[in-house]
Design a protein around this motif. Structure first.
Motif, mmCIF file in Angstrom:
data_model
loop_
_atom_site.group_PDB
_atom_site.id
_atom_site.type_symbol
_atom_site.label_atom_id
_atom_site.label_comp_id
_atom_site.label_asym_id
_atom_site.label_seq_id
_atom_site.Cartn_x
_atom_site.Cartn_y
_atom_site.Cartn_z
ATOM 1 N N ALA A 79 0.822 -1.219 0.000
ATOM 2 C CA ALA A 79 0.000 0.000 0.000
ATOM 3 C C ALA A 79 0.847 1.257 0.000
ATOM 4 O O ALA A 79 0.576 2.214 0.712
ATOM 5 C CB ALA A 79 -0.965 0.002 1.188
ATOM 6 N N GLY A 80 1.918 1.227 -0.764
ATOM 7 C CA GLY A 80 2.730 2.433 -0.891
ATOM 8 C C GLY A 80 4.052 2.365 -0.159
ATOM 9 O O GLY A 80 4.885 3.258 -0.287
ATOM 10 N N ASP A 93 7.643 12.638 -2.390
ATOM 11 C CA ASP A 93 7.085 11.285 -2.480
ATOM 12 C C ASP A 93 6.131 11.260 -3.673
ATOM 13 O O ASP A 93 5.966 12.272 -4.369
ATOM 14 C CB ASP A 93 6.396 10.866 -1.167
ATOM 15 N N THR A 148 3.043 13.859 -3.496
ATOM 16 C CA THR A 148 3.345 15.265 -3.771
ATOM 17 C C THR A 148 3.773 15.453 -5.231
ATOM 18 O O THR A 148 3.450 16.468 -5.848
ATOM 19 C CB THR A 148 4.441 15.790 -2.824
ATOM 20 N N HIS A 175 -3.863 5.905 -4.841
ATOM 21 C CA HIS A 175 -3.691 5.732 -3.391
ATOM 22 C C HIS A 175 -4.566 6.750 -2.640
ATOM 23 O O HIS A 175 -4.549 7.935 -2.984
ATOM 24 C CB HIS A 175 -2.219 5.946 -3.050
ATOM 25 N N ALA A 234 -4.302 8.252 0.123
ATOM 26 C CA ALA A 234 -3.558 9.393 0.682
ATOM 27 C C ALA A 234 -3.205 10.386 -0.426
ATOM 28 O O ALA A 234 -3.147 11.590 -0.195
ATOM 29 C CB ALA A 234 -2.295 8.915 1.385
ATOM 30 N N HIS A 235 -2.960 9.873 -1.627
ATOM 31 C CA HIS A 235 -2.615 10.774 -2.732
ATOM 32 C C HIS A 235 -3.803 11.667 -3.082
ATOM 33 O O HIS A 235 -3.634 12.834 -3.400
ATOM 34 C CB HIS A 235 -2.160 9.976 -3.954
ATOM 35 N N GLN A 261 -5.963 12.743 -1.017
ATOM 36 C CA GLN A 261 -6.013 13.792 0.020
ATOM 37 C C GLN A 261 -4.954 14.862 -0.248
ATOM 38 O O GLN A 261 -5.216 16.058 -0.087
ATOM 39 C CB GLN A 261 -5.778 13.166 1.397
ATOM 40 N N ILE A 262 -3.757 14.426 -0.649
ATOM 41 C CA ILE A 262 -2.687 15.400 -0.931
ATOM 42 C C ILE A 262 -3.097 16.307 -2.092
ATOM 43 O O ILE A 262 -2.917 17.523 -2.058
ATOM 44 C CB ILE A 262 -1.359 14.681 -1.251
ATOM 45 N N THR A 287 -5.419 18.904 -0.969
ATOM 46 C CA THR A 287 -4.721 19.927 -0.181
ATOM 47 C C THR A 287 -3.992 20.914 -1.094
ATOM 48 O O THR A 287 -4.016 22.118 -0.872
ATOM 49 C CB THR A 287 -3.706 19.265 0.774
ATOM 50 N N TYR A 288 -3.338 20.382 -2.127
ATOM 51 C CA TYR A 288 -2.572 21.234 -3.045
ATOM 52 C C TYR A 288 -3.480 22.061 -3.956
ATOM 53 O O TYR A 288 -3.136 23.180 -4.314
ATOM 54 C CB TYR A 288 -1.652 20.380 -3.927
ATOM 55 N N LEU A 348 1.858 1.552 7.843
ATOM 56 C CA LEU A 348 0.476 1.157 8.075
ATOM 57 C C LEU A 348 0.392 -0.085 8.966
ATOM 58 O O LEU A 348 -0.596 -0.815 8.938
ATOM 59 C CB LEU A 348 -0.229 0.926 6.727
ATOM 60 N N ILE A 388 -6.172 21.516 7.083
ATOM 61 C CA ILE A 388 -5.864 21.799 5.675
ATOM 62 C C ILE A 388 -5.770 20.513 4.875
ATOM 63 O O ILE A 388 -5.723 20.548 3.649
ATOM 64 C CB ILE A 388 -4.534 22.573 5.522
ATOM 65 N N GLY A 389 -5.734 19.369 5.541
ATOM 66 C CA GLY A 389 -5.673 18.092 4.836
ATOM 67 C C GLY A 389 -4.329 17.426 5.004
ATOM 68 O O GLY A 389 -3.650 17.622 6.009
ATOM 69 N N ARG A 390 -3.944 16.661 4.013
ATOM 70 C CA ARG A 390 -2.728 15.865 4.104
ATOM 71 C C ARG A 390 -1.680 16.423 3.142
ATOM 72 O O ARG A 390 -2.019 16.920 2.072
ATOM 73 C CB ARG A 390 -3.078 14.422 3.742
ATOM 74 N N LEU A 391 -0.427 16.350 3.540
ATOM 75 C CA LEU A 391 0.658 16.851 2.695
ATOM 76 C C LEU A 391 1.700 15.803 2.350
ATOM 77 O O LEU A 391 2.637 16.059 1.608
ATOM 78 C CB LEU A 391 1.375 18.001 3.403
ATOM 79 N N HIS A 392 1.572 14.629 2.926
ATOM 80 C CA HIS A 392 2.547 13.571 2.663
ATOM 81 C C HIS A 392 1.798 12.250 2.689
ATOM 82 O O HIS A 392 0.801 12.115 3.391
ATOM 83 C CB HIS A 392 3.648 13.599 3.742
ATOM 84 N N THR A 393 2.255 11.283 1.913
ATOM 85 C CA THR A 393 1.538 10.012 1.821
ATOM 86 C C THR A 393 1.392 9.374 3.207
ATOM 87 O O THR A 393 0.362 8.813 3.536
ATOM 88 C CB THR A 393 2.275 9.055 0.869
ATOM 89 N N PHE A 394 2.440 9.481 4.023
ATOM 90 C CA PHE A 394 2.341 8.921 5.374
ATOM 91 C C PHE A 394 2.476 10.053 6.403
ATOM 92 O O PHE A 394 1.625 10.920 6.431
ATOM 93 C CB PHE A 394 3.340 7.772 5.536
#
Lengths: 132, 444, 484
Positions: free
Chosen positions: B74-75, B135, B138, B163, B165-166, B168-169, B172-173, C106, C322-328
């Motif tokens: 998972a990444g 990563d 980003t 992914h 999380a991607h 979500q990133i 954010t951006y 994770l 503001i949310g997430r800025l990095h995968t982890f």
């Protein structure tokens, strides 16, 4: 850097305060940057050009010139539509340094109002501006 | 303190040179009312011996080691890291150098990154690769920003199976500047359904392959959808090792590629630092954010390398820069280069194939043990499986007793997939571990 | 002359693929214990073309490359605004501990308590140093921290239904500042620093309005001067509803002396790879934690490490985030190094670090001001800015001096930044250089200054003892060759 008296500033051209030159060419206006600007920028490595068909008002940013460590925008000497760009600059940006008035021209604009040319300076007025 | 050289004599004579009576007086330019009066509220300084003990205790409260068995990805993937890579990357000439702004004394970093760029273009099938990003998430967000700026649009469409999380990133951006991310749903095969790209006026389509479910996407369909809409085709991947076996995104016509390179010789390290990969076609060269190394010659005509095309970057173009990135993940890029130089052309293929082989075997064993599978789609080293009842307890016990991580519960990301787990098998897992896992589950 | 410069044994080394021979491999891959399962050929490739080396060639290749690099362990590296202090070896040992290097992001909270506690404790330590109520460790680098901070400011105004269009940036700022502002959709507005090299309340007052989201300040600024009007400036910005962002690149000057939260700065990033001794790695990875005041805490990126009793958990339940800025969770490996550094230094040690950093910089400034021109002759903080005005008479530039320093065995300072000084030569010695090393450096600069007058060609052709001489950057940019 060149001394002011060493600058090559042809009589027949019009100059802008941002160091562009302009002249009539086949009913259009051809433009580039002048000797002062190319000398200040140093070795030009890339010319970012507009696309044919883009329209600009006098003074709008048209594109940019890059040296290794600086970027300098150039502006429309008068309003109009881009009808031609100097494609040779894509592979040979150094032409702007070597021949800024001839082979190093940048774009040709079909002017909305050719009388805007009168807003630009002649050689003497431009030279006086440089002298400050 | 062993890092500080100043003896009392040093301090006195230096103050004399400066013409100040005391160290405190060096700070006279700071108004007194702005100064802090109390000592910092920090723990007592530790000697190195005490620090070792302290950190040993930190370690003890984490269930992880190089000998654990990870059926989760998972990444972040558990691949073997050759000792030579670990040894070489710790050379302090690489580690303690700054960004190579003085190329004459940075040729090691520069050639290393140039070789890295070359290998990444080769693997991704792209023309240009940057010197790295933070990563994959980003890098992907930045790729989408390129498309938005170039196409002068406000929206992008992103596969629902990139992914989580991607996503979500990206939000954010994108959101503060007024951009919007739309999702493309997935089909019954667990692949992005490119017939359902939103009708909106978009700048790009982004798709990850293998996707978050582990399934290999049909990238030619993505390409067709992009051509039809005349938008950027952006491909991403979280498992870089898949490039040893799978067709490159470049071969499908991607304009930009964002990826995670952690699989190339980097420790999982609780998720970072990993390695953002970002590559593009020649046409995108001047739009790419971040550093690029180029080959040139020195004044004697000898080969050398420099940071180049710096006019794209923030330190020159300031508010007009393509991105604000400055520090990247350069040392990890160099690690990846060392890894790729070690495994080479045949090694990467073999390791990639073993990943796939083991994942296929794991799926077979899980199937025998009562797992079912929502998709029958081609995968690389990850796949989704629905667990039999009671598996959660077994999973917990396996972690606690054997340091074996059996899959990642994806119900937290996809509520429709309750009791579904994302399993991963790398070259490091052993047949015996997979057989044992199946036995444990069967015993339920 | 007593200086470390010398010509050593430098090997030639070709590019990787020139060493490649078909059939070699530097890893021994075990045979598979399961059957092979060919993948549908529709998806597979046969065009992977990585170089093929055996282990010895691989090791020599990178060993030789490393020898062409200058690192802090090689010598003094006084790059202004970069804080190239010594990178302790114990930090590396701690970060590469088996469990810390192997832990999967994770794996789950119950099994990663030590990692979460380390992050939680590091956040508190950084809070103690800066005075902020809360800290996020997620940003991956300084610029990423700036982006985080600006996103927080953006979210704050959004929450108040008071979105604004501009951000003030002093002319001494790092280039990342205006670039970060643009990413958030703001327009960067320049503020001139006054004649004394610092911001004046009047200059800020003149441009601050209710359409301005805030100001970004670096304190001490990039001229190495403390912005002593910061409190008044913050008051002006706050009075108009704006916020103050602090670029913490120069935190190494003020640990234990000034807490940024106490002087009106609402949000600030730190660079663990500068102030907190983690290696720069030839470009990264860094880490750029961000501290905020209580009012801004709800906007921090998720996930956030929380402590409940003796348990550490990760929460995403922050509706205003503001949310997430990095995968982890950001660059955990770098966090471990900074944590190890703070524990090794303690409160007194960190304060000493800042004191000696400032002592060293002032010592260099005083020792060199006869040799080089000093545009702002006043007490500096941890760095000082000279320029080439005195050497211009010999047609010698900052670049020539910088390159000649390489022959003397020193890494040059930051050159041509900050932009407000022509031909900047920006020195930051850091606290980990000894007086003897500083003296050697001073002697080297003095010797170079004499050479400038007597044998200027030596400077124009410098460096002469390095692996390569000056490189043709013009050709590199005109006809980019970015891969082999």
């Amino acid at each position: 850097m060149k001394e002011l008296q060493d600058l090559n500033l042809p009589e027949e051209l019009k100059y802008s305060k941002d160091h562009e030159w302009a002249k009539k060419e086949n009913g259009n206006i051809r433009m580039g940057i002048d000797d002062y600007a190319q000398d200040q920028l140093g070795e030009i490595v890339f010319v970012e050009m507009p696309e044919v068909g883009d329209t600009f008002s006098q003074g709008d940013e048209v594109g940019s010139l890059e040296s290794v460590k600086a970027v300098s925008e150039f502006y429309a000497p008068l309003s109009g539509e881009v009808v031609k760009i100097n494609e040779e600059l894509e592979d040979s940006p150094e032409l702007v340094n070597q021949s800024c008035y001839d082979n190093g021209w940048i774009v040709e604009i079909k002017p909305d109002d050719v009388s805007e040319l009168e807003n630009l300076m002649d050689k003497k007025a431009y030279y006086d501006m440089l002298k400050g | 303190m062993r890092y500080l050289p100043h003896t009392k004599d040093d301090i006195d004579s230096m103050l004399e040179t400066i013409g100040k009576p005391s160290i405190d007086s060096l700070f006279d330019s700071i108004p007194d009312k702005l100064k802090t009066k109390e000592p910092l509220d920090l723990p007592q300084a530790l000697t190195e011996w005490e620090l070792d003990d302290h950190m040993h205790n930190v370690e003890q409260s984490i269930i992880a080691s190089g000998l654990c068995t990870y059926f989760i990805g998972a990444g972040s993937y558990d691949h073997y890291i050759p000792h030579a890579v670990k040894y070489l990357i710790s050379r302090s000439e690489f580690m303690t150098a700054y960004t190579p702004y003085q190329p004459e004394v940075s040729q090691g970093t520069l050639q290393g990154i140039y070789e890295f760029q070359t290998m990444i273009t080769q693997l991704t099938g792209m023309d240009v690769a940057t010197a790295s990003h933070y990563d994959c998430g980003t890098a992907l967000a930045e790729a989408l920003l390129i498309a938005l700026k170039k196409k002068k649009k406000k929206k992008v469409a992103v596969s629902a199976l990139i992914h989580p999380a991607h996503k979500q990133i990206i939000n954010t951006y994108l959101n503060p500047a007024g951009y919007e991310m739309l999702e493309i749903p997935f089909d019954e095969n667990g692949r992005t359904d490119f017939s359902k790209v939103p009708d909106d006026d978009i700048a790009a389509i982004a798709v990850q392959s293998p996707n978050f479910f582990g399934n290999i996407e049909k990238l030619e369909q993505a390409k067709n959808a992009c051509d039809e809409k005349k938008v950027f085709f952006i491909a991403s991947f979280t498992e870089a090792l898949s490039l040893g076996l799978l067709k490159s995104p470049g071969s499908y016509g991607a304009d930009l590629v964002a990826g995670e390179g952690q699989s190339f010789g980097l420790a999982k390290s609780f998720g970072g630092p990993g390695l953002g990969l970002l590559a593009g076609t020649n046409k995108q060269m001047r739009n790419l954010p971040g550093r690029l190394v180029g080959k040139t010659k020195d004044s004697n005509g000898d080969r050398g390398y420099v940071l180049t095309l710096a006019t794209r970057e923030q330190h020159i173009r300031r508010e007009k820069a393509s991105s604000n990135i400055c520090s990247n993940n350069g040392l990890n890029a160099l690690t990846a280069a060392m890894y790729l130089a070690s495994v080479g052309k045949t090694g990467i293929r073999k390791i990639a194939q073993q990943n796939h082989d083991k994942a296929v075997y794991l799926r077979k064993k899980l199937s025998e043990a009562g797992f079912t599978f929502p998709f029958e789609t081609e995968f690389f080293n990850e796949f989704i499986a629905k667990a039999p009842e009671g598996f959660a307890d077994t999973r917990k016990r396996l972690i606690e007793d054997r340091c074996l991580y059996a899959g990642l519960d994806i119900g937290q990301y996809f509520p429709d997939f309750k009791d579904h787990y994302l399993f991963c098998a790398t070259e490091k897992v052993k047949k015996e571990d997979m057989d044992n896992l199946a036995l444990e589950v069967k015993a339920l | 002359m007593n200086h470390p410069g010398t010509s050593g044994l430098i090997f030639r080394e070709p590019e990787l693929w020139e060493k490649s021979r078909a059939g070699r491999c530097a890893v021994s891959i075990p045979g598979s214990d399961v059957e092979t399962a060919p993948l549908n050929q529709e998806f597979t490739r046969d065009d992977v073309d990585l170089p093929e080396l055996y282990e010895v060639d691989m090791v020599r290749h990178y060993t030789r490359l490393s020898q062409w690099n200058f690192g802090i362990d090689s010598g003094m590296y006084p790059l202004g605004s970069c804080t190239m202090k010594y990178n302790p070896k114990t930090n590396e040992a701690q970060a590469s501990r088996d469990a810390l290097a192997s832990v999967h992001p994770l794996a789950g909270e119950p099994y990663t308590q030590g990692a979460l506690k380390l992050m939680y404790d590091l956040e508190r330590q950084l809070s103690a140093i800066t005075g902020y109520d809360a800290v996020t460790l997620q940003p991956a680098a300084g610029a990423h921290g700036e982006l985080t901070g600006m996103l927080i400011i953006h979210a704050y105004h959004e929450k108040n239904n008071d979105q604004r269009s501009k951000v003030l940036i002093p002319d001494t700022a790092h280039g990342t500042n205006p670039a970060s502002v643009t990413l958030c959709g703001y327009e960067a507005v320049n503020v001139d620093s006054g004649e004394e090299g610092i911001l004046t309340p009047e200059a800020v007052e003149a441009v601050m309005d209710e359409d301005t989201a805030g100001i970004m300040v670096t304190n001490p600024n990039t001229l190495g001067l403390f912005e002593r009007n910061i409190r008044e400036i913050a008051d002006i910005v706050h009075a108009k509803g704006g916020l103050v962002y602090g670029d913490g690149a120069n935190m190494n000057a003020i640990m234990g002396i000034v807490k940024p939260a106490d002087i009106g700065i609402d949000v600030m990033h730190l660079n663990l790879h500068k102030t907190f001794s983690t290696p720069h790695g030839g470009g990264g990875p860094g880490s750029g934690p961000v501290g905020v005041t209580k009012a801004l805490e709800p906007f921090l990126p998720v996930p956030i490490v929380e402590k409940n009793g003796e348990n550490y958990t990760l929460t995403c339940d922050r509706p205003d985030s503001i949310g997430r800025l990095h995968t982890f969770y950001g660059h955990f490996g770098i966090m471990v190094r900074a944590y190890s550094y703070i524990l090794s230094m303690g409160a007194e040690g960190l304060k000493n670090a800042s004191q000696y950093a400032v002592l060293n910089a002032n010592y260099l400034k005083e020792s060199l001001k006869e040799t080089l021109n000093l545009p702002f002759d006043k007490p500096c903080m941890h760095e000082c800015v000279f320029n080439d005005k005195k050497q211009q008479a010999y047609h010698i530039s900052t670049m020539d001096i910088a390159k000649r320093l390489l022959d003397y065995g020193f890494h040059p300072p930051t050159v041509y930044f900050p932009l407000v000084v022509d031909g900047s030569f920006m020195l930051e010695p850091t606290e980990t250089e000894s007086r003897e090393t500083l003296d050697q450096f001073v002697q080297a600069v003095q010797a170079i200054s004499r050479e400038a007058a007597e044998t200027p060609d030596l400077l124009h052709s410098a460096p002469n003892l390095t692996k390569v001489t000056r490189l043709d950057e013009v050709s590199a940019a005109r006809k980019p060759c970015l891969k082999g």
